[in-house]
Design a protein around this motif. Structure first.
Motif, PDB file in Angstrom:
ATOM      1  N   THR A 111       0.832  -1.207   0.000  1.00 11.32           N
ATOM      2  CA  THR A 111       0.000   0.000   0.000  1.00 11.32           C
ATOM      3  C   THR A 111       0.868   1.259   0.000  1.00 11.32           C
ATOM      4  O   THR A 111       2.002   1.234   0.479  1.00 11.32           O
ATOM      5  N   SER A 112       0.288   2.342  -0.512  1.00  8.86           N
ATOM      6  CA  SER A 112       0.985   3.639  -0.413  1.00  8.86           C
ATOM      7  C   SER A 112       0.611   4.321   0.909  1.00  8.86           C
ATOM      8  O   SER A 112       1.060   5.425   1.192  1.00  8.86           O
ATOM      9  N   PHE A 113      -0.211   3.670   1.702  1.00  8.69           N
ATOM     10  CA  PHE A 113      -0.518   4.088   3.075  1.00  8.69           C
ATOM     11  C   PHE A 113      -1.173   5.469   3.142  1.00  8.69           C
ATOM     12  O   PHE A 113      -0.865   6.273   4.015  1.00  8.69           O
ATOM     13  N   MET A 172      -4.158  -1.333  12.824  1.00  7.62           N
ATOM     14  CA  MET A 172      -3.513  -1.093  14.116  1.00  7.62           C
ATOM     15  C   MET A 172      -2.010  -1.378  14.143  1.00  7.62           C
ATOM     16  O   MET A 172      -1.251  -0.665  14.806  1.00  7.62           O
ATOM     17  N   GLU A 173      -1.582  -2.428  13.431  1.00  7.94           N
ATOM     18  CA  GLU A 173      -0.188  -2.877  13.586  1.00  7.94           C
ATOM     19  C   GLU A 173       0.835  -1.748  13.342  1.00  7.94           C
ATOM     20  O   GLU A 173       1.733  -1.541  14.155  1.00  7.94           O
ATOM     21  N   PRO A 174       0.679  -0.963  12.262  1.00  7.99           N
ATOM     22  CA  PRO A 174       1.670   0.101  12.036  1.00  7.99           C
ATOM     23  C   PRO A 174       1.669   1.146  13.147  1.00  7.99           C
ATOM     24  O   PRO A 174       2.710   1.715  13.469  1.00  7.99           O
ATOM     25  N   ILE A 175       0.503   1.392  13.732  1.00  3.36           N
ATOM     26  CA  ILE A 175       0.418   2.431  14.773  1.00  3.36           C
ATOM     27  C   ILE A 175       1.073   1.914  16.058  1.00  3.36           C
ATOM     28  O   ILE A 175       1.716   2.668  16.791  1.00  3.36           O
ATOM     29  N   THR A 176       0.943   0.626  16.319  1.00  3.16           N
ATOM     30  CA  THR A 176       1.617   0.049  17.484  1.00  3.16           C
ATOM     31  C   THR A 176       3.129   0.235  17.340  1.00  3.16           C
ATOM     32  O   THR A 176       3.813   0.609  18.284  1.00  3.16           O
ATOM     33  N   TYR A 177       3.636   0.020  16.142  1.00  5.76           N
ATOM     34  CA  TYR A 177       5.077   0.246  15.933  1.00  5.76           C
ATOM     35  C   TYR A 177       5.416   1.719  16.020  1.00  5.76           C
ATOM     36  O   TYR A 177       6.480   2.096  16.480  1.00  5.76           O
ATOM     37  N   ALA A 178       4.475   2.571  15.555  1.00  4.49           N
ATOM     38  CA  ALA A 178       4.776   4.003  15.478  1.00  4.49           C
ATOM     39  C   ALA A 178       4.753   4.687  16.837  1.00  4.49           C
ATOM     40  O   ALA A 178       5.431   5.690  17.032  1.00  4.49           O
ATOM     41  N   ASP A 312       9.616  -0.428   1.142  1.00  7.09           N
ATOM     42  CA  ASP A 312      10.348   0.545   1.962  1.00  7.09           C
ATOM     43  C   ASP A 312      10.224   0.173   3.428  1.00  7.09           C
ATOM     44  O   ASP A 312      11.195   0.150   4.171  1.00  7.09           O
ATOM     45  N   LEU A 313       8.998  -0.099   3.806  1.00  5.84           N
ATOM     46  CA  LEU A 313       8.699  -0.525   5.182  1.00  5.84           C
ATOM     47  C   LEU A 313       7.935  -1.832   5.070  1.00  5.84           C
ATOM     48  O   LEU A 313       6.965  -1.914   4.308  1.00  5.84           O
ATOM     49  N   LEU A 314       8.354  -2.828   5.809  1.00  6.32           N
ATOM     50  CA  LEU A 314       7.677  -4.120   5.722  1.00  6.32           C
ATOM     51  C   LEU A 314       7.244  -4.557   7.120  1.00  6.32           C
ATOM     52  O   LEU A 314       8.087  -4.787   7.994  1.00  6.32           O
ATOM     53  N   PHE A 315       5.933  -4.606   7.325  1.00  5.94           N
ATOM     54  CA  PHE A 315       5.407  -5.087   8.602  1.00  5.94           C
ATOM     55  C   PHE A 315       5.219  -6.593   8.470  1.00  5.94           C
ATOM     56  O   PHE A 315       4.274  -7.045   7.824  1.00  5.94           O
ATOM     57  N   SER A 316       6.138  -7.353   9.033  1.00  4.36           N
ATOM     58  CA  SER A 316       6.045  -8.805   8.861  1.00  4.36           C
ATOM     59  C   SER A 316       5.732  -9.461  10.206  1.00  4.36           C
ATOM     60  O   SER A 316       6.243  -9.028  11.247  1.00  4.36           O
ATOM     61  N   SER A 317       4.889 -10.468  10.161  1.00  3.78           N
ATOM     62  CA  SER A 317       4.522 -11.135  11.405  1.00  3.78           C
ATOM     63  C   SER A 317       4.175 -12.596  11.146  1.00  3.78           C
ATOM     64  O   SER A 317       3.592 -12.926  10.114  1.00  3.78           O
TER      65      SER A 317
END
Ligand SMILES: Cc1cc2nc3c(=O)[nH]c(=O)nc-3n(C[C@H](O)[C@H](O)[C@H](O)COP(=O)(O)OP(=O)(O)OC[C@H]3O[C@@H](n4cnc5c(N)ncnc54)[C@H](O)[C@@H]3O)c2cc1C
Length: 482
Positions: A111-113, A172-178, A312-317
């Motif tokens: 995604t371009s977020f 939610m996941e990106p915001i938890t990291y942020a 660029d950013l990869l949220f992996s789980s």
């Protein structure tokens, strides 16, 4: 025979008094020091570390590697903040990260977020009605700090996307990291940060953190800030509920005001002393919870090697569902990989990868030296294992790897428990109420989730610099803005 090392005097030629002493050079500290100096005040910026920047920092390693610590992404609001309070040139270097990737057992997507793309994904991929999506966006957009903060993020998601844990994870996941927030934090702490990002996407700084901080340092010097690194502020002197001065590296310096960018709890409990505050206020201070900390693994790619554009950013789980406990666990299942391609530092032709995970200080603090080194090594190796899924020959491509833990963050920034994002939301009120307790004492820095991250910290620095300016002008009405 070796000559005895002469101790350098980091306070050489220091003035005996300043209008404001800014303690700490995080983005909030530096932004407020710059603004106050521009407003005509005599400002001392005291930083205990040898570099400026606080968490906004970097380090260099053999092989030409430069590793960024917290330059993973910030909202587009940073463009305006950098232009207004730093310079047009600094602001011009902000560029968008276009390829944000999620990969977990529930979904895999790019995604371009930004709001448009999120709407499209929620509708086409997750099958949510456009009307519900629009209403959700409208609700989070409309949240502001003065709203009722009873609703939690979990309740917000239950309301709009009941039982859809895949959607919750996406949102939610990106915001938890942020910012370290969880489903059980007030929805407002989610809504404001999410809306900031959703405005236009995720951005970064072309040139890297080293370039940004060097440019900021030039501005600070140009505007007359007296910058002192290797300078630990040990004490804030208060008499009759009014700031008198500070002790830096054992030397007393008078000042009319102090703007602390040190952790809010440290500022109150250690630098001033609880006895100087009202008992009700201290009760609130005791109830302020620190936010979690982080672990990172830094990987430098050999000169001449390349890595494909995998995002660029990869949220992996690997976790089946979004779960805060698992995100914080030392048994890591979730990692955010930041890929730094040569475009980030034009002309260097260097690649690096940083893996970040949220972490708890207590899981690392009490290990023996041997256990600590073992677990750090384990962190590096399991991170490489996880990365092999996206860059299969990564082990052959790197010539540098090292890890940091909550202990590392504590060591460099002095934040208790190495907290990456200051405090939970209740810290904001304590920070805002500080000048009501002691005349001339202000705090700016990561508190309350909203005022965290690069943008939140810098903007909070602006707000508090203006309040400090107002205080100084009341004390010295003849002050003329330079
Ligand atoms: C691993 C990690 C990744 C992150 N990623 C992102 C990201 O991608 N995007 C984003 O927006 N944010 C990110 N953040 C958060 C962001 O970096 C911070 O919220 C922000 O930089 C904090 O700024 P601050 O002004 O609160 O101060 P800090 O950066 O905490 O700095 C405080 C400064 O005060 C100094 N200090 C403290 N006490 C004293 C004393 N007594 N005397 C002298 N000096 C003192 C410290 O040395 C430090 O330099 C990340 C944080 C971490 C840890």
């Amino acid at each position: 025979m070796n000559k005895p090392q002469l101790q350098r005097n980091w306070l050489k030629d220091i003035r005996s008094a300043y209008d404001t002493v800014v303690i700490g050079s995080g983005l909030a500290g530096m932004t407020s020091a710059n603004l106050l100096a521009k407003m005509g005040h005599k400002v001392l910026l005291a930083e205990h570390h040898y570099n400026l920047g606080g968490m906004a920092t970097w380090f260099k390693r053999k092989g030409g590697h430069i590793m960024d610590i917290s330059l993973h992404g910030f909202p587009c609001g940073m463009i305006k903040t950098l232009r207004k309070y730093w310079s047009q040139d600094i602001s011009n270097r902000v560029i968008q990260l276009k390829n944000i990737r999620f990969d977990n057992p529930q979904f895999s997507l790019n995604t371009s977020f930004d709001k448009l793309d999120f709407t499209h994904i929620l509708k086409d991929r997750f099958g949510i009605f456009k009307e519900v999506i629009d209403e959700f966006f409208q609700t989070v957009r409309g949240m502001n700090f003065y709203d009722d903060i009873v609703m939690t993020t979990r309740e917000l998601f239950e309301k709009y996307f009941p039982g859809r844990t895949d959607v919750w994870r996406f949102l939610m996941e990106p915001i938890t990291y942020a910012n370290g927030s969880t489903l059980d934090d007030p929805a407002i702490t989610y809504g404001i940060v999410f809306s900031n990002f959703m405005d236009k996407g995720v951005f970064t700084y072309r040139g890297g953190t080293d370039h940004l901080i060097k440019e900021m340092k030039k501005e600070l010097i140009k505007n007359g800030v007296d910058i002192r690194t290797h300078c630990m502020v040990e004490k804030i002197y208060v008499e009759d509920k009014t700031v008198q001065g500070v002790r830096v590296n054992g030397q007393d310096i008078a000042c009319k005001s102090v703007l602390s960018n040190s952790n809010i709890k440290t500022t109150i409990e250690q630098l001033v002393g609880e006895e100087k505050f009202g008992p009700e206020y201290i009760k609130d201070v005791k109830n302020v919870r620190l936010n979690n900390s982080s672990c990172q693994v830094y990987m430098g790619i050999k000169k001449g090697e390349q890595i494909p554009h995998v995002g660029d950013l990869l949220f992996s789980s690997e976790a089946e569902e979004y779960c805060t406990e698992k995100i914080l666990s030392k048994d890591i299942t979730s990692r955010t990989f930041s890929f730094y391609y040569p475009e980030i530092r034009p002309g260097t032709n260097q690649y690096s990868i940083v893996s970040s995970t949220n972490a708890r200080y207590k899981d690392w603090a009490n290990l023996s030296e041997k256990e600590y080194l073992h677990d750090k090594n384990d962190l590096e190796q399991t991170t490489l294992n996880a990365l092999e899924k996206y860059v299969p020959d990564i082990r052959k491509k790197i010539d540098h790897i090292e890890a940091s833990t909550p202990k590392t963050f504590k060591h460099y920034t002095l934040h208790p428990s190495g907290t990456s994002f200051g405090t939970k939301f209740e810290g904001l009120k304590v920070s805002r109420d500080l000048p009501k307790q002691i005349n001339g004492l202000f705090h700016a820095g990561s508190v309350g989730i909203i005022m965290s991250g690069w943008l939140g910290a810098a903007n909070y620095g602006v707000i508090v610099a203006n309040e400090t300016d107002k205080f100084l002008r009341q004390r010295t009405p003849s002050l003329v803005t330079a």
